[in-house]
Design a protein around this motif. Structure first.
Motif, PDB file in Angstrom:
ATOM      1  N   PRO A  29       5.517 -17.162   7.386  1.00 51.17           N
ATOM      2  CA  PRO A  29       5.417 -18.115   8.503  1.00 51.17           C
ATOM      3  C   PRO A  29       6.817 -18.500   8.981  1.00 51.17           C
ATOM      4  O   PRO A  29       7.685 -18.813   8.184  1.00 51.17           O
ATOM      5  N   GLY A  30       7.057 -18.410  10.248  1.00 52.42           N
ATOM      6  CA  GLY A  30       8.382 -18.714  10.781  1.00 52.42           C
ATOM      7  C   GLY A  30       9.324 -17.537  10.740  1.00 52.42           C
ATOM      8  O   GLY A  30      10.422 -17.585  11.278  1.00 52.42           O
ATOM      9  N   GLY A  31       8.921 -16.480  10.078  1.00 53.43           N
ATOM     10  CA  GLY A  31       9.708 -15.254  10.048  1.00 53.43           C
ATOM     11  C   GLY A  31      10.927 -15.313   9.158  1.00 53.43           C
ATOM     12  O   GLY A  31      11.211 -16.312   8.510  1.00 53.43           O
ATOM     13  N   GLY A  32      11.623 -14.201   9.134  1.00 51.16           N
ATOM     14  CA  GLY A  32      12.863 -14.071   8.390  1.00 51.16           C
ATOM     15  C   GLY A  32      13.983 -13.763   9.363  1.00 51.16           C
ATOM     16  O   GLY A  32      13.811 -13.867  10.575  1.00 51.16           O
ATOM     17  N   ALA A  33      15.122 -13.348   8.850  1.00 50.02           N
ATOM     18  CA  ALA A  33      16.283 -13.089   9.699  1.00 50.02           C
ATOM     19  C   ALA A  33      16.012 -11.975  10.709  1.00 50.02           C
ATOM     20  O   ALA A  33      16.210 -12.156  11.912  1.00 50.02           O
ATOM     21  N   LEU A  34      15.551 -10.809  10.249  1.00 49.80           N
ATOM     22  CA  LEU A  34      15.318  -9.678  11.144  1.00 49.80           C
ATOM     23  C   LEU A  34      13.883  -9.167  11.095  1.00 49.80           C
ATOM     24  O   LEU A  34      13.467  -8.400  11.965  1.00 49.80           O
ATOM     25  N   GLN A  35      13.146  -9.530  10.050  1.00 52.98           N
ATOM     26  CA  GLN A  35      11.746  -9.122   9.953  1.00 52.98           C
ATOM     27  C   GLN A  35      10.980 -10.201   9.199  1.00 52.98           C
ATOM     28  O   GLN A  35      11.579 -11.052   8.555  1.00 52.98           O
ATOM     29  N   ASP A  36       9.652 -10.163   9.285  1.00 52.27           N
ATOM     30  CA  ASP A  36       8.804 -11.214   8.727  1.00 52.27           C
ATOM     31  C   ASP A  36       8.300 -10.926   7.322  1.00 52.27           C
ATOM     32  O   ASP A  36       7.439 -11.635   6.820  1.00 52.27           O
ATOM     33  N   TYR A  37       8.785  -9.888   6.684  1.00 51.87           N
ATOM     34  CA  TYR A  37       8.369  -9.534   5.333  1.00 51.87           C
ATOM     35  C   TYR A  37       9.460  -8.697   4.671  1.00 51.87           C
ATOM     36  O   TYR A  37      10.307  -8.119   5.336  1.00 51.87           O
ATOM     37  N   ARG A  38       9.417  -8.681   3.341  1.00 52.85           N
ATOM     38  CA  ARG A  38      10.303  -7.811   2.567  1.00 52.85           C
ATOM     39  C   ARG A  38       9.554  -6.522   2.268  1.00 52.85           C
ATOM     40  O   ARG A  38       8.338  -6.456   2.414  1.00 52.85           O
ATOM     41  N   VAL A  39      10.287  -5.521   1.778  1.00 51.67           N
ATOM     42  CA  VAL A  39       9.682  -4.246   1.420  1.00 51.67           C
ATOM     43  C   VAL A  39      10.196  -3.811   0.052  1.00 51.67           C
ATOM     44  O   VAL A  39      11.403  -3.868  -0.199  1.00 51.67           O
ATOM     45  N   LEU A  40       9.270  -3.417  -0.807  1.00 55.70           N
ATOM     46  CA  LEU A  40       9.643  -2.723  -2.039  1.00 55.70           C
ATOM     47  C   LEU A  40       9.355  -1.253  -1.779  1.00 55.70           C
ATOM     48  O   LEU A  40       8.199  -0.859  -1.644  1.00 55.70           O
ATOM     49  N   ARG A  41      10.410  -0.451  -1.633  1.00 54.81           N
ATOM     50  CA  ARG A  41      10.239   1.001  -1.484  1.00 54.81           C
ATOM     51  C   ARG A  41      10.229   1.588  -2.889  1.00 54.81           C
ATOM     52  O   ARG A  41      11.147   1.367  -3.669  1.00 54.81           O
ATOM     53  N   PHE A  42       9.154   2.315  -3.188  1.00 51.99           N
ATOM     54  CA  PHE A  42       8.987   2.854  -4.528  1.00 51.99           C
ATOM     55  C   PHE A  42       8.618   4.323  -4.446  1.00 51.99           C
ATOM     56  O   PHE A  42       7.776   4.704  -3.633  1.00 51.99           O
ATOM     57  N   PRO A  43       9.232   5.175  -5.285  1.00 55.77           N
ATOM     58  CA  PRO A  43       8.914   6.608  -5.257  1.00 55.77           C
ATOM     59  C   PRO A  43       7.458   6.883  -5.629  1.00 55.77           C
ATOM     60  O   PRO A  43       6.992   6.473  -6.695  1.00 55.77           O
ATOM     61  N   ARG A  44       6.760   7.566  -4.747  1.00 55.41           N
ATOM     62  CA  ARG A  44       5.345   7.895  -4.959  1.00 55.41           C
ATOM     63  C   ARG A  44       5.147   8.639  -6.287  1.00 55.41           C
ATOM     64  O   ARG A  44       4.215   8.366  -7.029  1.00 55.41           O
ATOM     65  N   ALA A  45       6.050   9.565  -6.604  1.00 52.84           N
ATOM     66  CA  ALA A  45       5.915  10.380  -7.822  1.00 52.84           C
ATOM     67  C   ALA A  45       6.006   9.527  -9.089  1.00 52.84           C
ATOM     68  O   ALA A  45       5.415   9.861 -10.110  1.00 52.84           O
TER      69      ALA A  45
END
Length: 130
Positions: A29-45
């Motif tokens: 709510p209210g957003g973040g600096a450049l996007q409204d969520y964080r991302v955990l990038r994780f290797p599919r393998a």
């Protein structure tokens, strides 16, 4: 995309659990600096056969506006913050350890600490089902 599973019944379960890991759509709510969520990038393998535990910890990340994105290739797990800065996770030998490291890191950040306090009920509910 998914590993081939010989048992037909298991194939559907693995597919569903992988989908659960990537199912978060929460936005801060209210957003973040450049996007409204964080991302955990994780290797599919490295995910392997996602199960209940992986789905639950992905839900905990979702409680604090963090989406899981599975990526192909030989890469390390990375947490991408609201301002799109990247933090390589050091304990990324499994999805659970990488996700826990990400959650600990988020809850110690300025905006993350607020997110974790606001998400206390959501986090508690997802832990109760563990």
């Amino acid at each position: 995309m998914l590993r081939t599973v010989v048992l037909l019944g298991m194939a559907a379960a693995v597919s569903a659990d992988v989908a659960n890991v990537e199912s978060c759509t929460s936005q801060r709510p209210g957003g973040g600096a450049l996007q409204d969520y964080r991302v955990l990038r994780f290797p599919r393998a490295m995910l392997g056969d996602a199960g209940d535990i992986e789905s639950r910890i992905a839900q905990q990340l979702c409680c604090v506006y963090t989406h899981v994105v599975l990526v192909d290739g030989n890469v390390s797990p990375v947490l991408v913050t609201y301002d799109k800065s990247e933090q390589t996770l050091q304990k990324g030998s499994s999805f659970v350890t990488a996700a826990q490291e990400a959650l600990d890191s988020i809850c110690s950040m300025y905006m993350g600490a607020t997110d974790c306090q606001r998400a206390d009920k959501c986090l508690s509910q997802s832990r109760e089902h563990s």
